[in-house]
Design a protein around this motif. Structure first.
Motif, short mmCIF file in Angstrom:
data_model
loop_
_atom_site.label_atom_id
_atom_site.label_comp_id
_atom_site.label_asym_id
_atom_site.label_seq_id
_atom_site.Cartn_x
_atom_site.Cartn_y
_atom_site.Cartn_z
N GLY A 1 10.83 18.44 12.22
CA GLY A 1 10.35 18.16 13.57
C GLY A 1 9.27 17.10 13.69
O GLY A 1 8.71 16.93 14.77
N TYR A 2 8.94 16.39 12.63
CA TYR A 2 7.92 15.33 12.73
C TYR A 2 8.52 14.14 13.46
O TYR A 2 9.67 13.78 13.22
N LYS A 3 7.74 13.51 14.37
CA LYS A 3 8.25 12.44 15.22
C LYS A 3 7.57 11.11 14.95
O LYS A 3 7.54 10.23 15.81
N CYS A 4 7.02 10.99 13.77
CA CYS A 4 6.48 9.71 13.32
C CYS A 4 6.34 9.87 11.82
O CYS A 4 5.98 10.94 11.33
N PRO B 1 17.96 17.74 22.06
CA PRO B 1 17.28 18.87 21.41
C PRO B 1 17.82 19.09 20.00
O PRO B 1 18.99 18.85 19.73
N GLN B 2 16.94 19.52 19.12
CA GLN B 2 17.37 19.89 17.77
C GLN B 2 17.81 21.35 17.81
O GLN B 2 17.13 22.20 18.40
N TRP C 1 20.93 17.46 15.81
CA TRP C 1 20.45 17.10 17.15
C TRP C 1 21.69 16.89 18.01
O TRP C 1 22.53 16.05 17.67
N MET C 2 21.82 17.67 19.10
CA MET C 2 23.07 17.64 19.85
C MET C 2 22.80 17.45 21.33
O MET C 2 21.93 18.13 21.90
N SER C 3 23.56 16.53 21.96
CA SER C 3 23.40 16.34 23.40
C SER C 3 23.83 17.63 24.10
O SER C 3 24.64 18.40 23.57
N ASN D 1 28.85 16.33 23.31
CA ASN D 1 29.80 15.28 22.92
C ASN D 1 29.19 14.20 22.03
O ASN D 1 29.80 13.19 21.76
N LYS D 2 27.99 14.47 21.53
CA LYS D 2 27.33 13.47 20.71
C LYS D 2 26.35 14.22 19.83
O LYS D 2 25.57 15.02 20.35
N PHE D 3 26.40 14.02 18.54
CA PHE D 3 25.35 14.65 17.75
C PHE D 3 25.11 13.98 16.41
O PHE D 3 25.93 13.22 15.91
N LEU D 4 23.94 14.28 15.89
CA LEU D 4 23.51 13.75 14.59
C LEU D 4 23.33 14.91 13.64
O LEU D 4 22.75 15.94 14.01
N LEU D 5 23.82 14.73 12.42
CA LEU D 5 23.68 15.75 11.38
C LEU D 5 23.01 15.10 10.18
O LEU D 5 23.45 14.05 9.71
#
Ligand SMILES: *[C@@H]1O[C@H](CO)[C@@H](O)[C@H](O)[C@H]1NC(C)=O
Ligand SMILES: *[C@@H]1O[C@H](CO)[C@@H](O)[C@H](O)[C@H]1NC(C)=O
Ligand SMILES: *[C@@H]1O[C@H](CO)[C@@H](O)[C@H](O)[C@H]1NC(C)=O
Ligand SMILES: *[C@@H]1O[C@H](CO)[C@@H](O)[C@H](O)[C@H]1NC(C)=O
Ligand SMILES: *[C@@H]1O[C@H](CO)[C@@H](O)[C@H](O)[C@H]1NC(C)=O
Ligand SMILES: *[C@@H]1O[C@H](CO)[C@@H](O)[C@H](O)[C@H]1NC(C)=O
Ligand SMILES: *[C@@H]1O[C@H](CO)[C@@H](O)[C@H](O)[C@H]1NC(C)=O
Ligand SMILES: *[C@@H]1O[C@H](CO)[C@@H](O)[C@H](O)[C@H]1NC(C)=O
Length: 607
Positions: A457-460, A496-497, A516-518, A522-526
């Motif tokens: 969850g780190y954003k930098c 959101p994760q 992270w899934m829309s 219909n769109k996500f990152l794994l």
């Protein structure tokens, strides 16, 4: 003597201080016994006459410092001085707040895109509850009692709840509105939380924080995931042409730098900001790390530099918890209040080094940074109450230490209702044999720490320290990963994760997964990391949200190989990663076949 310069500057330095462990206030030992994170330690490479006696005494002290965490332990009274740290500093509020440690009481609140401007029409309040049973109602009032959010029923489903409200009735001003948020179960008042709401007059350059997904909205309204190094000013940045130097950093795909003071002079600082403004897309975190106790200097500098577009954040302090542990009268709090008063348009950040200090400093910052340096350390001489060995309460693992630190932070921040605070990570990109770090990370270890930070969850992601004294393979890795983050940002900062309860991982000890899934799926990152340093691992991941969806094709990257074709079948993703291997995969609607659409319709019609 390059190496000498490197060692001199090589880390967020552990500096000498003698605190009060009463037994050690003797002249004989006070010169050598130091404290870090509130724990006594014997500095490395110092001539110590009576080492064995000192070690014995440290062991004694160890037992007594356990009073830090358990005040009820027998014989604690009087053993430690009044400087003994409380772990939680209560936020100032206008209503009396009971002195209880669990201030949050299971309720967390924060405003999403702070600060708001007078031109913004809608704000939103983020709420998190740990109570999934009752239906809860919430309303929000300004200090004068006027209602900004009328009573609203909410039901917690494990995700953050976003409650929009109109900003138009709220008078813009430079100070924060103190907002009172009331929670009701049935019609009974169950809890009151407080949050600061900034609605500022438009004008100056503004940097906002999206507290829902963690992105930073820059002065040019670009949403970024900052990546970049702490930069040596004297040894590098001020040498030659400043604009060329900043361009060099931008060309390495960095969008943030933290120039590490001291600066040579004020005109150099103006030149730096002007050059960064001219280049665009490279932002400055301006550091007061050696100066924050000099409040007048802080005021002067904030006033001088606050109008530059390339200013991203004010960095108040670097590891204030190390040397000074949790000092109630720390100037960090004063610096925070003063900067907010004269420039509420930019976020304030700081970086902590200790495992148990997050809740204490949470009210002295908008962004909570931490640094975890687990490579090349020897943890054997250290215990929970004694010594830090370069990484507080770590085990010296590139996979386990970042999650361990994070879990403690989240636990402590949740306790005070602050887990929406945005978290930044500073990674180890150095070694220092004069201190605790015998070696630097390998390129694979760096990649593992990088991706595990993102999963946590780190954003930098920042790294200590540029110029790099690392193998070429590690430098190439850093540059490569920094480039990749731009593409991943479209997912990490806008979706959101999934919480771990949505994902089943096998084997569960070596494989680390983030999804992270829309919201419409219909769109996500794994992202998948094999944390096993010796073996390749066959893994199987089940994403519960996708279980009935048939075959979904995706595309991605495994280590340095790109455009790998992959697929998920009925929510199951199987594969193999080499030791310390990392895979990042993207699934988008354009790639998704008919089976998906059918299944999606079936699922929708079932609801
Ligand atoms: C506490 O102090 C008393 C008296 O000094 C001693 O007898 C006892 O052993 C101590 N207890 C512990 C747990 O250290
Ligand atoms: C919610 O948090 C409060 C305070 O930390 C705790 O007492 C309570 O047990 C928690 N409730 C649930 C359902 O976890
Ligand atoms: C910064 O901008 C504000 C107006 O937005 C102005 O009043 C102030 O003088 C500027 N400060 C500097 C140092 O240019
Ligand atoms: C900033 O960008 C967002 C989209 O990312 C947009 O909705 C918003 O209107 C923009 N704000 C301004 C002031 O341009
Ligand atoms: C400020 O520092 C820069 C970089 O070291 C130097 O070139 C310049 O001469 C200095 N300016 C003044 C006014 O001292
Ligand atoms: C610790 O506190 C002292 C005195 O307030 C201050 O001078 C020093 O800079 C602080 N150290 C850090 C690392 O912030
Ligand atoms: C706590 O901070 C104050 C103000 O900076 C300083 O004077 C004092 O020495 C610090 N105490 C310790 C124990 O570091
Ligand atoms: C990927 O990295 C490995 C070593 O880790 C190297 O042998 C291989 O040539 C690299 N492949 C590409 C396409 O760069």
């Amino acid at each position: 003597m390059k190496l000498f310069g490197f060692i001199n500057f090589s880390l967020l330095l552990f500096v000498t201080i003698s605190l009060s462990c009463t037994d050690f206030q003797t002249a004989k030992y006070s010169a050598v016994l130091k404290y870090w994170c509130g724990k006594p330690y014997i500095p490395k490479n110092q001539l110590i006459k009576n080492l064995n006696q000192l070690k014995l005494n440290i062991n004694q002290c160890n037992k007594k410092t356990s009073c830090l965490t358990n005040k009820n332990e027998p014989n604690c009274t009087g053993t430690l001085s009044s400087e003994t740290p409380p772990t939680i500093r209560l936020p100032p509020t206008s209503d009396p707040v009971p002195l209880i440690p669990n201030l949050g009481n299971g309720y967390t609140v924060m405003f999403r895109n702070q600060p708001y401007l007078s031109t913004d029409l809608v704000g939103s309040l983020l709420v998190n509850l740990n109570n999934t049973i009752s239906t809860i109602s919430v309303k929000a009032l300004l200090h004068d009692g006027s209602e900004i959010l009328a009573i609203t029923k909410i039901k917690h489903d494990g995700n953050s709840i976003e409650l929009p409200f109109s900003l138009t009735p709220i008078k813009p001003k430079l100070e924060a509105h103190e907002v009172k948020i009331l929670f009701y179960i049935e019609d009974m008042l169950a809890h009151i939380s407080y949050a600061k709401l900034y609605v500022l007059p438009v004008g100056p350059k503004t940097v906002k924080i999206d507290r829902l997904y963690g992105g930073i909205l820059t002065s040019t309204n670009e949403t970024i995931f900052p990546v970049g190094p702490y930069v040596d000013i004297g040894g590098w940045l001020e040498k030659g042409n400043i604009q060329t130097n900043l361009q060099t950093l931008k060309d390495q795909n960095f969008n943030i730098i933290n120039p590490d003071p001291p600066y040579p002079n004020i005109s150099f600082i103006h030149q730096m900001f002007q050059a960064a403004d001219a280049i665009g897309g490279i932002y400055i975190q301006f550091s007061f790390r050696h100066d924050y106790t000099d409040i007048q200097k802080v005021i002067n500098q904030v006033n001088q530099f606050k109008n530059y577009s390339s200013l991203l954040t004010w960095y108040i302090a670097d590891e204030p918890d190390g040397e000074n542990w949790t000092n109630r009268s720390s100037a960090v709090f004063e610096a925070y209040d003063v900067i907010k008063k004269i420039d509420p348009y930019h976020p304030i950040s700081l970086t902590l080094n200790c495992k148990y200090s997050s809740a204490f400093y949470a009210d002295a910052t908008d962004i909570l940074g931490t640094d975890v340096y687990p490579v090349g350390v020897n943890m054997l001489p250290c215990t929970e109450y004694c010594d830090v060995c370069g990484c507080d309460d770590c085990i010296g693992s590139v996979t386990l230490d970042i999650p361990k630190r994070t879990q403690q932070y989240i636990k402590d921040l949740t306790l005070i209702g602050r887990e929406f605070i945005i978290k930044w990570m500073a990674l180890q990109a150095f070694y220092d044999q004069n201190a605790w770090w015998e070696r630097a990370p390998t390129s694979q270890e760096f990649s593992v720490m990088w991706h595990i930070s993102i999963i946590n969850g780190y954003k930098c992601l920042m790294f200590w320290r540029f110029p790099f004294f690392l193998d070429h393979s590690v430098i190439d890795q850093i540059i490569d990963l920094s480039k990749e983050i731009k593409e991943l940002s479209n997912y990490l900062l806008f979706m959101p994760q999934l919480s771990p309860s949505h994902i089943v991982i096998s084997p569960d000890n070596d494989i680390y997964v983030g999804v992270w899934m829309s919201k419409n799926q219909n769109k996500f990152l794994l992202i998948v990391v094999n944390g096993n340093k010796k073996l390749s691992v066959n893994f199987r991941i089940t994403i519960k949200d996708l279980i009935c969806l048939g075959l979904l094709p995706g595309i991605g990257r495994i280590d340095n190989e790109t455009n790998i074709k992959v697929s998920i079948e009925n929510g199951v993703f199987e594969g193999n990663l080499k030791k310390y291997g990392v895979g990042t995969f993207i699934f988008e609607k354009t790639l998704i076949n008919r089976a998906y659409t059918d299944c999606y319709d079936i699922q929708a019609s079932r609801e």
